[in-house]
Design a protein around this motif. Structure first.
Motif, mmCIF file in Angstrom:
data_model
loop_
_atom_site.group_PDB
_atom_site.id
_atom_site.type_symbol
_atom_site.label_atom_id
_atom_site.label_comp_id
_atom_site.label_asym_id
_atom_site.label_seq_id
_atom_site.Cartn_x
_atom_site.Cartn_y
_atom_site.Cartn_z
ATOM 1 N N ASN A 163 -0.853 7.434 5.382
ATOM 2 C CA ASN A 163 -1.518 6.892 4.367
ATOM 3 C C ASN A 163 -2.558 6.001 4.796
ATOM 4 O OD1 ASN A 163 -0.167 4.927 5.581
ATOM 5 N ND2 ASN A 163 1.420 4.237 4.046
ATOM 6 N N SER A 173 5.153 9.988 -1.151
ATOM 7 C CA SER A 173 4.161 8.697 -1.893
ATOM 8 C C SER A 173 2.681 9.038 -1.447
ATOM 9 C CB SER A 173 4.561 7.512 -1.644
ATOM 10 O OG SER A 173 4.563 7.138 -0.333
ATOM 11 N N VAL A 174 2.299 9.557 -0.301
ATOM 12 C CA VAL A 174 0.833 9.522 0.089
ATOM 13 C C VAL A 174 0.232 10.963 -0.657
ATOM 14 C CG1 VAL A 174 -0.787 10.036 1.866
ATOM 15 C CG2 VAL A 174 1.336 8.456 2.206
ATOM 16 N N CYS A 188 -6.153 14.101 1.978
ATOM 17 C CA CYS A 188 -5.421 13.150 3.008
ATOM 18 C C CYS A 188 -4.915 13.847 4.178
ATOM 19 C CB CYS A 188 -4.385 12.635 2.217
ATOM 20 S SG CYS A 188 -3.211 13.697 1.780
ATOM 21 N N ARG A 222 -2.335 12.030 -7.982
ATOM 22 C CA ARG A 222 -1.965 10.963 -9.051
ATOM 23 C C ARG A 222 -0.885 11.386 -9.826
ATOM 24 N NH1 ARG A 222 -7.930 10.442 -11.966
ATOM 25 N NH2 ARG A 222 -9.054 9.692 -10.082
ATOM 26 N N GLY A 223 0.209 11.487 -9.256
ATOM 27 C CA GLY A 223 1.591 11.777 -9.462
ATOM 28 C C GLY A 223 2.112 13.051 -8.991
ATOM 29 N N ASP A 232 1.557 12.381 -3.336
ATOM 30 C CA ASP A 232 1.548 12.223 -4.800
ATOM 31 C C ASP A 232 0.565 11.453 -5.108
ATOM 32 O OD1 ASP A 232 3.800 13.423 -5.249
ATOM 33 O OD2 ASP A 232 5.310 11.820 -5.242
ATOM 34 N N ASN A 233 0.150 10.289 -4.499
ATOM 35 C CA ASN A 233 -1.002 9.527 -4.643
ATOM 36 C C ASN A 233 -2.413 10.232 -4.618
ATOM 37 O OD1 ASN A 233 0.453 7.150 -4.831
ATOM 38 N ND2 ASN A 233 0.249 6.314 -2.794
ATOM 39 N N SER A 276 6.679 15.601 -8.594
ATOM 40 C CA SER A 276 6.329 15.192 -7.185
ATOM 41 C C SER A 276 6.430 16.119 -6.084
ATOM 42 C CB SER A 276 7.534 14.024 -7.000
ATOM 43 O OG SER A 276 7.274 13.308 -5.600
#
Length: 387
Positions: free
Chosen positions: A360, A87-88, A347, A94-95, A90-91, A83
């Motif tokens: 995000n 979270s953004v 992103c 894809r992990g 990682d998304n 990681s």
């Protein structure tokens, strides 16, 4: 290497020893013509040598489908990622970062490459449950001094960045004790570092992440225009050695690279249409203007990579570049240039005191880049709802 154990003609074995070729890797890093010149053998003998060596390697590394299925650890590591602590981000990936292979992080100066790498050095120490690998990291500096002050800031702010992790878990981790910093200012020192020190740390299970900052600095002054073949050979050798370590210990390798034309900034223009009447419908788009930037080291190095990521600063209309470059939390982009498991995508993210954070959605982007516009939209939306 004991060449007598190979099924080779005695004449070929004698030629290998005379040419002082000591490993299979040396053979595979040389072309057939180079081998023929060094060993003074016929083309048929060289082809026989290459076939024998290749056959030996295939026999040692070939796995059946049943063996892969029964190897639960290997199957798990194929899907597990490291990681990035957000979270953004990682998304987008894809992990996170794949455990096996070389990932390159390229970009112009001050785009956030070192910030992301430092954050990874902390993330790798978290439990598996929270995207970590429960181990340490090696940070190899080839050019600049290791940013220990910034690392300490990130350590102190981990409870803010990693709100998903219980406070007692963060308090138990001694982040600074598990980051090993090595200085390698030339090719020979770097070679010794990855073959001796790095191998020892990996074998003992003390680290599960390797960061090289940066590989391009080692080649900047070492080779002239006429030495491209030698430079390519070094890159292939380093790539093979790093791949071997990554595969053997299931350890991600993060290599930082520079864009030689870093002055060619990408300009992203925020476009908000007049038709937006509700806050949830706010949309933004971006377009790139300017010269294309290309990472250093060329196609030889690109062929060694599993994944290439690129970071860049976003220059906004009406903002001078001098002001933007010193603005805390200024906008940046993380782009997937190529990867076998990901489409080209990107992103937005910012670098703040607590670390790297992705943005995000388009609404958050508007709020960050155009706070007055965001306020106007919020007031309009609130007024419409009251009516």
């Amino acid at each position: 290497m004991d060449w007598d154990q190979f099924d080779l003609n005695p004449k070929t074995i004698a030629a290998l020893k005379k040419a002082d070729i000591k490993s299979v890797k040396e053979i595979l890093n040389l072309s057939g013509a180079d081998l023929q010149r060094l060993m003074k053998l016929s083309s048929a003998d060289i082809q026989c040598l290459l076939k024998t060596v290749s056959r030996t390697l295939r026999e040692n590394s070939m796995l059946t489908a049943l063996q892969l299925y029964q190897d639960k650890d290997h199957l798990t590591s194929q899907h597990q990622k490291l990681s990035l602590g957000c979270s953004v981000l990682d998304n987008l990936l894809r992990g996170g970062i794949p455990l096996v292979g070389i990932t390159e992080l390229s970009g112009e100066s001050s785009a956030g490459k070192t910030q992301i790498s430092l954050q990874l050095c902390l993330c790798v120490q978290y439990p598996y449950k929270y995207g970590g690998l429960e181990s340490g990291a090696v940070y190899i500096c080839t050019e600049d001094v290791f940013p220990s002050k910034r690392l300490q800031q990130l350590i102190d702010q981990q409870h803010k960045l990693r709100a998903d992790v219980p406070a007692e878990v963060i308090q138990k981790i001694r982040f600074g004790n598990s980051i090993f910093v090595e200085r390698a200012a030339d090719l020979d020192t770097f070679q010794q570092c990855i073959t001796r020190k790095l191998s020892l740390l990996l074998a003992r299970g003390m680290v599960r992440l390797v960061v090289i900052d940066s590989l391009a600095a080692l080649f900047r002054c070492e080779f002239g225009p006429s030495e491209s073949a030698l430079k390519a050979r070094y890159l292939q050798t380093f790539g093979a050695q790093l791949h071997s370590l990554s595969t053997r210990f299931r350890t991600p390798i993060m290599c930082i690279n520079q864009n030689p034309r870093s002055a060619a900034n990408l300009v992203f223009v925020l476009q908000v249409t007049d038709a937006v009447s509700e806050l949830e419908a706010a949309q933004c788009s971006c377009r790139a203007v300017g010269n294309r930037v290309t990472p250093a080291l060329g196609i030889t190095w690109s062929n060694q990579l599993l994944m290439r990521l690129m970071v860049s600063r976003v220059s906004l209309p009406g903002h001078s570049s001098g002001v933007a470059s010193h603005c805390t939390g200024s906008m940046r982009t993380l782009s997937v240039v190529f990867a076998p498991h990901l489409p080209p995508s990107f992103c937005y993210y910012t670098v703040q005191l607590e670390g790297v954070k992705g943005i995000n959605n388009s609404l958050a982007l508007i709020k960050h880049l155009a706070p007055q516009l965001y306020q106007n939209l919020a007031e309009d939306f609130s007024r419409d709802n009251r009516v």
